[in-house]
Design an enzyme around this catalytic site. Structure first.
Site, PDB file in Angstrom:
ATOM      1  N   GLY A  14      11.298   7.409  13.231  1.00 52.76           N
ATOM      2  CA  GLY A  14      11.187   7.225  11.783  1.00 52.76           C
ATOM      3  C   GLY A  14       9.807   7.497  11.219  1.00 52.76           C
ATOM      4  N   ASN A  16       8.926  10.216   9.823  1.00 52.67           N
ATOM      5  CA  ASN A  16       9.143  10.881   8.519  1.00 52.67           C
ATOM      6  C   ASN A  16       9.561   9.877   7.454  1.00 52.67           C
ATOM      7  OD1 ASN A  16       8.816  13.982   8.529  1.00 52.67           O
ATOM      8  ND2 ASN A  16       9.754  13.509  10.520  1.00 52.67           N
ATOM      9  N   MET A  92      20.339  12.155  14.584  1.00 50.43           N
ATOM     10  CA  MET A  92      20.780  12.981  15.706  1.00 50.43           C
ATOM     11  C   MET A  92      22.295  13.195  15.781  1.00 50.43           C
ATOM     12  SD  MET A  92      17.937  13.861  16.752  1.00 50.43           S
ATOM     13  CE  MET A  92      18.282  14.738  18.278  1.00 50.43           C
ATOM     14  N   ARG A  93      22.943  13.054  14.660  1.00 51.84           N
ATOM     15  CA  ARG A  93      24.398  13.311  14.637  1.00 51.84           C
ATOM     16  C   ARG A  93      24.700  14.505  13.756  1.00 51.84           C
ATOM     17  NH1 ARG A  93      28.236   9.718  16.001  1.00 51.84           N
ATOM     18  NH2 ARG A  93      29.643  10.454  14.393  1.00 51.84           N
ATOM     19  N   ASN A 109      17.505  18.254   5.160  1.00 49.05           N
ATOM     20  CA  ASN A 109      17.151  18.004   6.560  1.00 49.05           C
ATOM     21  C   ASN A 109      15.769  18.591   6.812  1.00 49.05           C
ATOM     22  OD1 ASN A 109      17.498  17.291   9.326  1.00 49.05           O
ATOM     23  ND2 ASN A 109      17.995  19.422   9.807  1.00 49.05           N
ATOM     24  N   HIS A 111      13.407  20.155   9.939  1.00 50.67           N
ATOM     25  CA  HIS A 111      13.562  20.691  11.291  1.00 50.67           C
ATOM     26  C   HIS A 111      12.198  21.179  11.802  1.00 50.67           C
ATOM     27  CE1 HIS A 111      15.665  22.432  14.667  1.00 50.67           C
ATOM     28  NE2 HIS A 111      14.916  23.515  14.518  1.00 50.67           N
TER      29      HIS A 111
HETATM   30  C1  GRF Z   1      11.302  15.388  13.406  1.00 54.92           C
HETATM   31  O1  GRF Z   1      10.497  16.183  14.206  1.00 54.92           O
HETATM   32  C2  GRF Z   1      12.310  16.196  12.636  1.00 54.92           C
HETATM   33  O2  GRF Z   1      11.878  17.493  12.375  1.00 54.92           O
HETATM   34  C3  GRF Z   1      13.488  16.238  13.562  1.00 54.92           C
HETATM   35  O3  GRF Z   1      13.490  14.985  14.195  1.00 54.92           O
HETATM   36  C4  GRF Z   1      12.174  14.466  14.236  1.00 54.92           C
HETATM   37  C5  GRF Z   1      12.234  13.080  13.693  1.00 54.92           C
HETATM   38  O4  GRF Z   1      11.054  12.378  13.898  1.00 54.92           O
HETATM   39  N1  GRF Z   1      14.695  16.536  12.833  1.00 54.92           N
HETATM   40  P1  GRF Z   1      10.838  10.955  13.241  1.00 54.92           P
HETATM   41  O5  GRF Z   1      12.005  10.057  13.667  1.00 54.92           O
HETATM   42  O6  GRF Z   1      10.819  11.124  11.741  1.00 54.92           O
HETATM   43  O7  GRF Z   1       9.550  10.467  13.772  1.00 54.92           O
END
Ligand code: GRF
Length: 192
Positions: A14, A16, A92-93, A109, A111
């Site tokens: 988390g 982000n 992750m789903r 999203n 990435h």
């Molecule tokens: C990030 O690198 C994002 O690009 C990918 O999953 C990761 C999530 O990281 N989809 P976090 O849980 O926000 O630390």
């Protein structure tokens, strides 16, 4: 601030989510995280949500017979919080076509690569192994394919000669944490 309310879907660390919360606190992002949804009860993202009193809901995939049944439960929770946008942040789903259609144009999203290069859950490792000199970050609208859909923002991250997956990921994260709040702001401002 109903029309600036967002839901953040996370499965893990988390960071982000934290960047979004921090950007809101610093008034760099005019939004409100109304809801955090996780499919993983151990996600550290939940701790981050609790710390700032954001409602956090765990939906256990094992309780549902199908992908769509899970997604319908998620949609019920999203509806109850009246959010304008759903930001996937390390969720992750794979979402069902039903969910994606229901929230068409309202799911983002992030990435850790320059899509359409290196989709999937090992993007950083794949880019490093391939030997690209530049990789980066993509924020995109979600459609029915995985790591696919109209691109909103991208930023480059140069690969250094001695980079490991860990060192590269660290710089990618730094860029993600800047780009995601910015992308959300653009959508909420109606600039997209
Ligand atoms: C990030 O690198 C994002 O690009 C990918 O999953 C990761 C999530 O990281 N989809 P976090 O849980 O926000 O630390």
């Amino acid at each position: 601030m109903k029309d600036r309310s967002i839901a953040v879907f996370c499965s893990g660390q988390g960071t982000n989510l934290q960047a979004i919360l921090d950007a809101i606190r610093r008034r760099r992002l005019r939004a409100r995280v109304a809801l955090v949804v996780s499919d993983n009860p151990k996600a550290y993202a939940l701790v981050r949500a609790h710390a700032v009193k954001v409602p956090a809901v765990v939906i256990d995939p094992r309780r549902f017979p199908s992908r769509e049944a899970f997604d319908r439960a998620a949609a019920r929770i999203v509806e109850a919080h009246k959010v304008r946008l759903i930001a996937l942040a390390g969720f992750m789903r794979i979402l069902s076509p039903w969910f994606v259609r229901r929230y068409a144009g309202r799911i983002l999203n992030i990435h850790p690569a320059l899509l359409p290069a290196f989709p999937g859950s090992h993007a950083v490792r794949d880019a490093l192994r391939y030997g690209v000199k530049v990789t980066g970050v993509t924020v995109h609208f979600v459609d029915e394919q995985v790591d696919h859909g109209p691109i909103l923002l991208q930023g480059p991250v140069p690969v250094r000669k001695n980079d490991t997956e860990e060192s590269l990921l660290k710089r990618i994260h730094r860029l993600e944490h800047r780009l995601y709040p910015q992308a959300i702001q653009e959508v909420l401002n109606g600039r997209v």
